[in-house]
Write a protein that holds these residues in place. Structure first.
Motif, mmCIF file in Angstrom:
data_model
loop_
_atom_site.group_PDB
_atom_site.id
_atom_site.type_symbol
_atom_site.label_atom_id
_atom_site.label_comp_id
_atom_site.label_asym_id
_atom_site.label_seq_id
_atom_site.Cartn_x
_atom_site.Cartn_y
_atom_site.Cartn_z
ATOM 1 N N MET A 1 0.681 -1.128 0.011
ATOM 2 C CA MET A 1 -0.111 0.085 -0.083
ATOM 3 C C MET A 1 0.982 1.037 -0.156
ATOM 4 O O MET A 1 1.616 1.528 0.892
ATOM 5 C CB MET A 1 -0.919 -0.134 1.233
ATOM 6 N N GLN A 2 0.757 1.957 -1.010
ATOM 7 C CA GLN A 2 1.760 3.121 -1.219
ATOM 8 C C GLN A 2 1.501 4.353 -0.167
ATOM 9 O O GLN A 2 2.458 4.672 -0.031
ATOM 10 C CB GLN A 2 1.219 3.816 -2.645
ATOM 11 N N ALA A 3 0.337 4.408 0.417
ATOM 12 C CA ALA A 3 0.104 5.339 1.356
ATOM 13 C C ALA A 3 0.994 5.227 2.684
ATOM 14 O O ALA A 3 1.090 5.976 3.536
ATOM 15 C CB ALA A 3 -1.510 5.492 1.702
ATOM 16 N N THR A 4 1.240 3.870 3.077
ATOM 17 C CA THR A 4 1.545 3.472 4.265
ATOM 18 C C THR A 4 3.426 3.099 4.178
ATOM 19 O O THR A 4 3.839 2.391 5.016
ATOM 20 C CB THR A 4 0.936 2.434 4.904
ATOM 21 N N GLN A 5 3.877 3.856 3.425
ATOM 22 C CA GLN A 5 5.376 3.962 3.553
ATOM 23 C C GLN A 5 6.203 4.648 4.262
ATOM 24 O O GLN A 5 5.596 5.898 4.563
ATOM 25 C CB GLN A 5 6.054 3.990 2.147
ATOM 26 N N VAL A 6 7.024 3.947 5.003
ATOM 27 C CA VAL A 6 7.808 4.776 6.232
ATOM 28 C C VAL A 6 9.356 4.980 5.900
ATOM 29 O O VAL A 6 9.860 3.403 5.434
ATOM 30 C CB VAL A 6 7.436 4.173 7.527
ATOM 31 N N ASP A 7 9.953 5.834 5.945
ATOM 32 C CA ASP A 7 11.462 5.902 5.979
ATOM 33 C C ASP A 7 11.766 5.620 7.384
ATOM 34 O O ASP A 7 11.778 6.381 8.268
ATOM 35 C CB ASP A 7 11.863 7.332 5.544
ATOM 36 N N GLU A 8 12.591 4.436 7.510
ATOM 37 C CA GLU A 8 13.285 3.967 8.778
ATOM 38 C C GLU A 8 14.111 4.948 9.202
ATOM 39 O O GLU A 8 14.282 5.021 10.362
ATOM 40 C CB GLU A 8 13.639 2.491 8.395
ATOM 41 N N ARG A 9 14.712 5.511 8.420
ATOM 42 C CA ARG A 9 15.584 6.600 8.949
ATOM 43 C C ARG A 9 15.313 7.806 9.519
ATOM 44 O O ARG A 9 15.887 8.565 10.191
ATOM 45 C CB ARG A 9 16.852 6.938 7.854
ATOM 46 N N ARG A 10 13.954 8.023 9.430
ATOM 47 C CA ARG A 10 13.103 9.215 9.689
ATOM 48 C C ARG A 10 12.262 8.999 10.815
ATOM 49 O O ARG A 10 11.214 9.424 10.685
ATOM 50 C CB ARG A 10 12.824 9.987 9.040
ATOM 51 N N LEU A 11 12.302 8.145 11.712
ATOM 52 C CA LEU A 11 11.225 7.599 12.593
ATOM 53 C C LEU A 11 10.912 8.840 13.556
ATOM 54 O O LEU A 11 12.067 9.715 13.817
ATOM 55 C CB LEU A 11 11.638 6.357 13.403
ATOM 56 N N ASN A 12 9.699 8.941 14.158
ATOM 57 C CA ASN A 12 9.231 9.916 15.007
ATOM 58 C C ASN A 12 9.559 11.471 14.577
ATOM 59 O O ASN A 12 9.996 12.079 15.152
ATOM 60 C CB ASN A 12 9.965 9.824 16.530
ATOM 61 N N HIS A 13 9.134 11.587 13.315
ATOM 62 C CA HIS A 13 9.007 12.762 12.844
ATOM 63 C C HIS A 13 7.901 12.850 11.983
ATOM 64 O O HIS A 13 7.239 11.920 11.495
ATOM 65 C CB HIS A 13 10.341 12.784 11.584
ATOM 66 N N ASN A 14 7.627 14.298 11.634
ATOM 67 C CA ASN A 14 6.158 14.251 10.785
ATOM 68 C C ASN A 14 6.679 14.422 9.424
ATOM 69 O O ASN A 14 7.297 15.437 8.929
ATOM 70 C CB ASN A 14 5.727 15.832 11.122
ATOM 71 N N PHE A 15 6.414 13.463 8.694
ATOM 72 C CA PHE A 15 6.688 13.150 7.383
ATOM 73 C C PHE A 15 5.541 13.366 6.494
ATOM 74 O O PHE A 15 4.585 13.194 6.766
ATOM 75 C CB PHE A 15 7.502 11.970 7.209
ATOM 76 N N ASP A 16 6.117 13.572 5.469
ATOM 77 C CA ASP A 16 5.172 13.719 4.189
ATOM 78 C C ASP A 16 4.338 12.626 3.985
ATOM 79 O O ASP A 16 4.865 11.459 4.021
ATOM 80 C CB ASP A 16 5.548 14.056 2.817
ATOM 81 N N TYR A 17 3.063 12.404 3.556
ATOM 82 C CA TYR A 17 2.347 11.398 3.207
ATOM 83 C C TYR A 17 1.458 11.527 2.151
ATOM 84 O O TYR A 17 1.378 12.773 1.796
ATOM 85 C CB TYR A 17 1.762 10.421 4.169
ATOM 86 N N ASP A 18 1.019 10.644 1.299
ATOM 87 C CA ASP A 18 0.370 10.804 -0.047
ATOM 88 C C ASP A 18 -1.273 10.640 0.345
ATOM 89 O O ASP A 18 -1.753 9.530 0.509
ATOM 90 C CB ASP A 18 0.801 9.615 -0.960
ATOM 91 N N TYR A 19 -1.748 11.908 0.574
ATOM 92 C CA TYR A 19 -3.341 11.929 0.708
ATOM 93 C C TYR A 19 -4.145 11.220 -0.276
ATOM 94 O O TYR A 19 -5.095 10.631 0.005
ATOM 95 C CB TYR A 19 -3.622 13.365 0.933
ATOM 96 N N GLY A 20 -3.617 11.303 -1.503
ATOM 97 C CA GLY A 20 -4.277 10.742 -2.458
ATOM 98 C C GLY A 20 -4.369 9.067 -2.525
ATOM 99 O O GLY A 20 -5.414 8.556 -2.993
#
Length: 115
Positions: A1-20
């Motif tokens: 699922m494309q919407a739920t990808q996480v960059d493991e190097r940036r945990l506990n940050h407010n990261f961009d995500y794909d609303y679409g």
């Protein structure tokens, strides 16, 4: 699922995500429910719960909780309406898949109790 990808190097940050991607997931799950494809909707909902709750757990402020809940609610409503042992088993699996322990918690617990 494309919407739920996480960059493991940036945990506990407010990261961009794909609303679409969340909108597409919600539309797809809703379409499955409307066409009676409940088994596929349940399977994909469990996958979304696993990946989505992982993403929520890794964000700084529980980002994406509302988007994930919006995706899951049409499926939860349909499965609650069908009821029975299979609905309880699915709701139990959904609760177990929720890494944060609060995504659609009340709705899913209601199904497990048969109410």
């Amino acid at each position: 699922m494309q919407a739920t990808q996480v960059d493991e190097r940036r945990l506990n940050h407010n990261f961009d995500y794909d609303y679409g991607a969340y909108e597409a997931a919600q539309a797809g799950l809703k379409r499955l429910v409307e066409t009676g494809e409940h088994e596929e909707a349940k399977r994909l909902s469990i996958e979304l719960m696993k990946r989505g709750s992982y993403q929520v757990a890794r964000s700084d402020e529980g980002l994406m909780t509302e988007e994930i809940e919006d995706c899951l609610k049409p499926v939860i409503k349909a499965i609650a309406k069908t009821g029975g042992v299979e609905a309880k088993e699915w709701a139990t699996a959904m609760i177990a898949a929720d890494e944060v322990g609060f995504i659609c918690e009340a709705e899913l617990k209601k199904i497990t109790k048969g109410k």
